[in-house]
Design a protein around this motif. Structure first.
Motif, PDB file in Angstrom:
ATOM      1  N   ILE B 323       0.850  -1.196   0.000  1.00 15.34           N
ATOM      2  CA  ILE B 323       0.000   0.000   0.000  1.00 15.34           C
ATOM      3  C   ILE B 323       0.886   1.247   0.000  1.00 15.34           C
ATOM      4  O   ILE B 323       0.674   2.206  -0.736  1.00 15.34           O
ATOM      5  CB  ILE B 323      -0.914   0.020   1.249  1.00 15.34           C
ATOM      6  CG1 ILE B 323      -1.896  -1.146   1.204  1.00 15.34           C
ATOM      7  CG2 ILE B 323      -1.653   1.356   1.359  1.00 15.34           C
ATOM      8  CD1 ILE B 323      -2.696  -1.332   2.506  1.00 15.34           C
ATOM      9  N   LEU B 324       1.909   1.201   0.839  1.00 13.31           N
ATOM     10  CA  LEU B 324       2.742   2.392   1.032  1.00 13.31           C
ATOM     11  C   LEU B 324       3.640   2.660  -0.170  1.00 13.31           C
ATOM     12  O   LEU B 324       3.810   3.819  -0.570  1.00 13.31           O
ATOM     13  CB  LEU B 324       3.588   2.217   2.300  1.00 13.31           C
ATOM     14  CG  LEU B 324       2.761   2.170   3.589  1.00 13.31           C
ATOM     15  CD1 LEU B 324       3.591   1.650   4.755  1.00 13.31           C
ATOM     16  CD2 LEU B 324       2.200   3.547   3.921  1.00 13.31           C
ATOM     17  N   ASP B 326       3.006   1.966  -3.174  1.00 16.45           N
ATOM     18  CA  ASP B 326       2.133   2.473  -4.247  1.00 16.45           C
ATOM     19  C   ASP B 326       1.684   3.902  -3.974  1.00 16.45           C
ATOM     20  O   ASP B 326       1.467   4.684  -4.887  1.00 16.45           O
ATOM     21  CB  ASP B 326       0.879   1.578  -4.384  1.00 16.45           C
ATOM     22  CG  ASP B 326       1.182   0.257  -5.053  1.00 16.45           C
ATOM     23  OD1 ASP B 326       0.316  -0.640  -5.005  1.00 16.45           O
ATOM     24  OD2 ASP B 326       2.272   0.113  -5.645  1.00 16.45           O
ATOM     25  N   ALA B 327       1.537   4.235  -2.701  1.00 14.74           N
ATOM     26  CA  ALA B 327       0.948   5.533  -2.347  1.00 14.74           C
ATOM     27  C   ALA B 327       1.949   6.678  -2.346  1.00 14.74           C
ATOM     28  O   ALA B 327       1.611   7.816  -2.662  1.00 14.74           O
ATOM     29  CB  ALA B 327       0.291   5.449  -0.972  1.00 14.74           C
ATOM     30  N   LEU B 328       3.161   6.377  -1.947  1.00 17.99           N
ATOM     31  CA  LEU B 328       4.100   7.459  -1.625  1.00 17.99           C
ATOM     32  C   LEU B 328       5.133   7.689  -2.716  1.00 17.99           C
ATOM     33  O   LEU B 328       5.587   6.749  -3.372  1.00 17.99           O
ATOM     34  CB  LEU B 328       4.815   7.136  -0.304  1.00 17.99           C
ATOM     35  CG  LEU B 328       3.899   7.112   0.925  1.00 17.99           C
ATOM     36  CD1 LEU B 328       4.625   6.518   2.124  1.00 17.99           C
ATOM     37  CD2 LEU B 328       3.403   8.508   1.266  1.00 17.99           C
ATOM     38  N   ASP B 329       5.515   8.939  -2.858  1.00 20.81           N
ATOM     39  CA  ASP B 329       6.657   9.258  -3.707  1.00 20.81           C
ATOM     40  C   ASP B 329       7.904   8.616  -3.089  1.00 20.81           C
ATOM     41  O   ASP B 329       7.951   8.430  -1.869  1.00 20.81           O
ATOM     42  CB  ASP B 329       6.861  10.777  -3.775  1.00 20.81           C
ATOM     43  CG  ASP B 329       5.713  11.459  -4.488  1.00 20.81           C
ATOM     44  OD1 ASP B 329       5.560  12.683  -4.329  1.00 20.81           O
ATOM     45  OD2 ASP B 329       4.972  10.766  -5.211  1.00 20.81           O
ATOM     46  N   ASP B 332       9.373  10.287   0.055  1.00 23.62           N
ATOM     47  CA  ASP B 332       8.503  10.166   1.227  1.00 23.62           C
ATOM     48  C   ASP B 332       8.538   8.743   1.765  1.00 23.62           C
ATOM     49  O   ASP B 332       8.531   8.521   2.974  1.00 23.62           O
ATOM     50  CB  ASP B 332       7.066  10.560   0.873  1.00 23.62           C
ATOM     51  CG  ASP B 332       6.904  12.055   0.643  1.00 23.62           C
ATOM     52  OD1 ASP B 332       6.068  12.430  -0.217  1.00 23.62           O
ATOM     53  OD2 ASP B 332       7.611  12.838   1.298  1.00 23.62           O
TER      54      ASP B 332
END
Lengths: 261, 367
Positions: B323-324, B326-329, B332
């Motif tokens: 999840i992370l 995929d979500a974060l640049d 980050d």
């Protein structure tokens, strides 16, 4: 991207913007009370967040602190506070955050809260669990007198003549526990609760966008969140959150009928 | 009255059931287990026996173990034993703190965390905690042909177990060594086993393999793992003065072990809990930092790190890494999740190479 992924991406992007401008001079204007202010950064952050979410989900409804309700008659609704804890932000107190939530048929589905100064990223989705950065977070059970409590006060939209009842409740909680805090951010209150930093979180006539994400994060950490939208026009919510045992203990010790949950 | 020594083993999984019985001759020792998995516990209590298989050059040799007991956590009494060994995974040790604090006998941690004895001593005030290094790969399962013989069948390879000489009263077929030797063996295990081992697992997962040796058949994966091994060999020789001949021998031994077609080591076991393995001082990030501090950019270890970031297993405790990532640049993700500081060399190196690393992993995945 799925909704949780988008929410995390948007929360961190908004939070990074807040961090970039933290401590700098900016325009502010007062809204309903001394505590209810908005800065141009709130609006910048909100626009950034909306751009990201609308790119993936352009046809969904939004309720935000600054723009209000944009109802597209969809099943689900994004509920956003681009800067919860504005007064803290203005005064250089690092307790503020971005709060993004998605509710479906007025039931909470997912929530993300990001404090860009502490770099705490809380996120949760129904039946997935609640997380802080890498870690999964779960509630812990202790008695009230071994815990802190946190409380969020009502704004001017609520009847100010009843403010003394809130102060009284705050005092009673302060005496019953190891202390009651007013952090200035209802979203952070619920995050701290989910993480186990405190045992109870309460709020009277809080704005839905302040607590929508925190409700999910606390629920998925195994906590009981009893809430009610008491004023639909102004999106005001009363709530108590904590373990079921602790809420029962609270009700046994203090009259909290002032909170309509 | 029996003169046998009584040994209590926490964890009836890979090391507990697979390897530890080989260390203790049943004529001299009784083994009891503590296991939280109810299905394993019930089978052990019902059958009162299980088989563990050790790989040889041509197949397996078998050992039948008759456990004295298999307890649910909390049922055991640590005072009843002459030695206690843990093999539950480092994250679970702290849940055992209160129980272990009651033990009077040596407690030997067969865990991938050399700091556990010191941490437990600090938490309990007791000084009977020691570190051990079972230098083996043990699967937590077995091929179907062996499971048909025994549902509890499990496979291990042969290898030496090194332990702190402070625990020598436990005896068994264990090499009790001094701190210097234990440190040498731990450096080799941590950086020349743990690092390339998990890299092999994450890369194997990328191509959908179930067992480690299956991934190692892929030439690109073998080459990356071999490259990571060489990067670590050079680093621990330069930084810790580990003997080059020992390190080289160790590296070759490890590559052979990872490719052992008899072991059936599940990738899901080796790759589990990627956040733990991505800890700042652990076998991926810690290893890469070490290489950088020795003046080398570990291109193969960086590929392993990226493969760990991309690990996608819904049943894993750390499933949310997907999840992370995929979500974060990238910046980050490295800062908020991996806890790298943007001023650190590894942060900069990873950001520079991010897209290239992803593309290489993607190519391997799509082959």
């Amino acid at each position: 991207m799925n909704r949780l992924t988008v929410a995390i991406n948007a929360a961190v992007a908004g939070g990074n913007l807040l961090k970039e401008h933290y401590g700098k001079v900016f325009k502010e204007r007062q809204k309903e009370s001394l505590r209810d202010v908005v800065t141009d950064i709130d609006e910048l952050s909100e626009n950034k967040i909306l751009d990201i979410i609308k790119k993936e989900y352009p046809d969904e409804s939004f309720l935000t602190e600054e723009s209000g309700l944009h109802d597209q008659d969809s099943e689900g609704m994004w509920i956003i506070d681009a800067l919860d804890g504005t007064v803290n932000y203005i005064h250089g107190i690092p307790m503020f955050c971005v709060s993004i939530s998605y509710w479906k048929n007025m039931e909470p589905e997912l929530g993300v809260i990001y404090n860009p100064i502490s770099e705490d990223l809380y996120y949760a989705q129904k039946n997935l669990g609640s997380f802080l950065n890498q870690k999964k977070i779960n509630s812990h059970l202790l008695e009230i007198n071994k815990n802190l409590c946190v409380m969020a006060f009502s704004g001017k939209a609520h009847n100010p003549k009843e403010r003394s009842k809130e102060f009284e409740l705050f005092g009673l909680l302060n005496d019953l526990s190891q202390g009651c805090l007013r952090t200035g951010s209802a979203a952070i209150n619920l995050s701290y609760l989910a993480e186990g930093k405190c045992g109870l979180a309460l709020g009277k006539a809080n704005k839905l966008w302040d607590i929508a994400a925190g409700i999910v994060i606390a629920q998925e950490a195994g906590l009981d969140v009893q809430f009610k939208i008491t004023n639909k026009e102004n999106f005001l919510v009363d709530y108590i959150a904590g373990s079921s045992e602790m809420i029962l203990e609270l009700r046994d010790n203090i009259d909290i009928s002032y909170l309509d949950t | 009255m029996s003169n046998k020594k009584n040994i209590l083993v926490y964890g009836a999984g890979a090391i507990g059931r697979g390897y530890i019985p080989w260390l203790f001759n049943p004529s001299d020792y009784t083994l009891s287990f503590v296991e939280q998995d109810e299905s394993i516990r019930n089978l052990m209590l019902e059958n009162k026996t299980f088989k563990t298989f050790m790989t040889t050059d041509v197949g397996y040799k078998e050992l039948i173990c008759n456990p004295h007991n298999c307890f649910m956590p909390g049922e055991e009494n640590p005072l009843d034993y002459d030695g206690i060994i843990t093999a539950v995974g480092p994250r679970q040790i702290f849940d055992l703190r209160d129980t272990l604090s009651k033990a009077k006998c040596p407690v030997l941690f067969f865990e991938n965390d050399a700091s556990l004895p010191e941490k437990l001593m600090s938490l309990t005030g007791n000084d009977n905690f020691f570190f051990g290094i079972p230098d083996v790969i043990t699967s937590n399962t077995a091929p179907q042909s062996l499971k048909d013989l025994d549902p509890l069948a499990i496979v291990t390879e042969n290898g030496t177990c090194f332990s702190d000489q402070g625990a020598s009263i436990i005896s068994g077929d264990i090499a009790y060594v001094d701190n210097a030797e234990l440190h040498k063996q731990w450096m080799a295990k941590l950086y020349m086993h743990n690092t390339p081992h998990c890299i092999a697992a994450y890369l194997g997962a990328m191509i959908g393999k179930e067992f480690l040796h299956e991934g190692m058949i892929n030439q690109r994966i073998y080459s990356i793992v071999q490259g990571a091994m060489a990067e670590m060999e050079d680093t621990i020789v330069d930084l810790y003065g580990i003997d080059r001949e020992f390190a080289s021998w160790y590296g070759h031994k490890e590559l052979d072990r990872f490719s052992n077609e008899f072991l059936f080591d599940p990738i899901s076991r080796v790759a589990r809990e990627p956040f733990r393995k991505l800890g700042l001082s652990d076998r991926l990030i810690g290893a890469a930092q070490l290489c950088l501090s020795a003046g080398k950019i570990p291109e193969n270890i960086l590929l392993g790190i990226m493969a760990a970031f991309l690990y996608d297993e819904v049943k894993d405790e750390d499933f949310h890494i997907k999840i992370l990532i995929d979500a974060l640049d990238p910046g980050d993700f490295l800062q908020l999740i991996i806890n790298l500081n943007p001023h650190e060399a590894l942060y900069k190196v990873m950001i520079d190479r991010w897209e290239n690393l992803k593309n290489i992993i993607g190519d391997i995945e799509n082959e």
